[in-house]
Design a protein around this motif. Structure first.
Motif, mmCIF file in Angstrom:
data_model
loop_
_atom_site.group_PDB
_atom_site.id
_atom_site.type_symbol
_atom_site.label_atom_id
_atom_site.label_comp_id
_atom_site.label_asym_id
_atom_site.label_seq_id
_atom_site.Cartn_x
_atom_site.Cartn_y
_atom_site.Cartn_z
ATOM 1 N N ALA A 226 -2.926 -2.029 -9.670
ATOM 2 C CA ALA A 226 -3.205 -1.627 -8.294
ATOM 3 C C ALA A 226 -4.573 -0.956 -8.226
ATOM 4 N N TRP B 265 3.739 5.889 3.713
ATOM 5 C CA TRP B 265 3.317 7.250 3.444
ATOM 6 C C TRP B 265 4.543 8.144 3.329
ATOM 7 N N LEU C 274 3.279 2.134 -7.510
ATOM 8 C CA LEU C 274 2.547 0.863 -7.469
ATOM 9 C C LEU C 274 2.566 0.185 -8.827
ATOM 10 N N GLY D 184 1.960 6.691 -4.620
ATOM 11 C CA GLY D 184 1.088 5.835 -5.414
ATOM 12 C C GLY D 184 1.596 5.595 -6.829
ATOM 13 N N LYS E 41 0.861 -1.183 0.000
ATOM 14 C CA LYS E 41 0.000 0.000 0.000
ATOM 15 C C LYS E 41 0.898 1.234 0.000
ATOM 16 N N LEU E 42 0.772 2.038 -1.036
ATOM 17 C CA LEU E 42 1.557 3.263 -1.149
ATOM 18 C C LEU E 42 0.601 4.440 -1.258
ATOM 19 N N TYR E 43 0.734 5.402 -0.359
ATOM 20 C CA TYR E 43 -0.219 6.492 -0.262
ATOM 21 C C TYR E 43 0.347 7.812 -0.771
ATOM 22 N N LYS F 270 -7.046 1.377 -5.613
ATOM 23 C CA LYS F 270 -7.159 2.179 -4.391
ATOM 24 C C LYS F 270 -5.872 2.158 -3.569
ATOM 25 N N ASN F 271 -4.777 2.446 -4.217
ATOM 26 C CA ASN F 271 -3.470 2.574 -3.582
ATOM 27 C C ASN F 271 -2.906 1.288 -2.993
ATOM 28 N N GLU F 272 -3.391 0.131 -3.454
ATOM 29 C CA GLU F 272 -2.797 -1.107 -2.972
ATOM 30 C C GLU F 272 -2.773 -2.168 -4.057
ATOM 31 N N SER G 108 1.718 10.787 -2.768
ATOM 32 C CA SER G 108 2.590 10.868 -3.947
ATOM 33 C C SER G 108 3.313 9.561 -4.255
#
Length: 83
Positions: free
Chosen positions: A19, A77, A15, A12, A6-8, A21-23, A10
């Motif tokens: 991917a 994050w 990914l 994202g 999961k990358l939130y 929803k950010n995962e 910036s």
């Protein structure tokens, strides 16, 4: 083994394709460390401000040593600025 990355915010952009929803669910080799996984997706270490594995904080000093386990969720994050 299968883990969730999961990358939130910036981060994202790093990914993999597919991917949602950010995962992304991804396959990694046994013994893969947090740092190795992030390096695989070219996530800059200096951009990883808050790193959690299954909701538990992982300090920068241990990210190269902590090995992921099947089913783990790695969430990252960047630093956030604002007013």
């Amino acid at each position: 083994m299968l883990v969730t990355l999961k990358l939130y915010a910036s981060l994202g952009v790093y990914l993999p394709d597919g991917a949602v929803k950010n995962e992304a669910k991804i396959e990694v080799a046994d013994g893969t460390t947090i740092r190795q996984l992030l390096d695989t997706y070219n996530v800059p270490p200096q951009a990883c401000h808050l790193v959690l594995v299954n909701g538990h904080f992982q300090a920068p000093a241990v990210r190269g040593a902590v090995q992921l386990k099947p089913g783990d969720a790695l969430a990252v994050w960047p630093s956030v600025a604002g007013g």
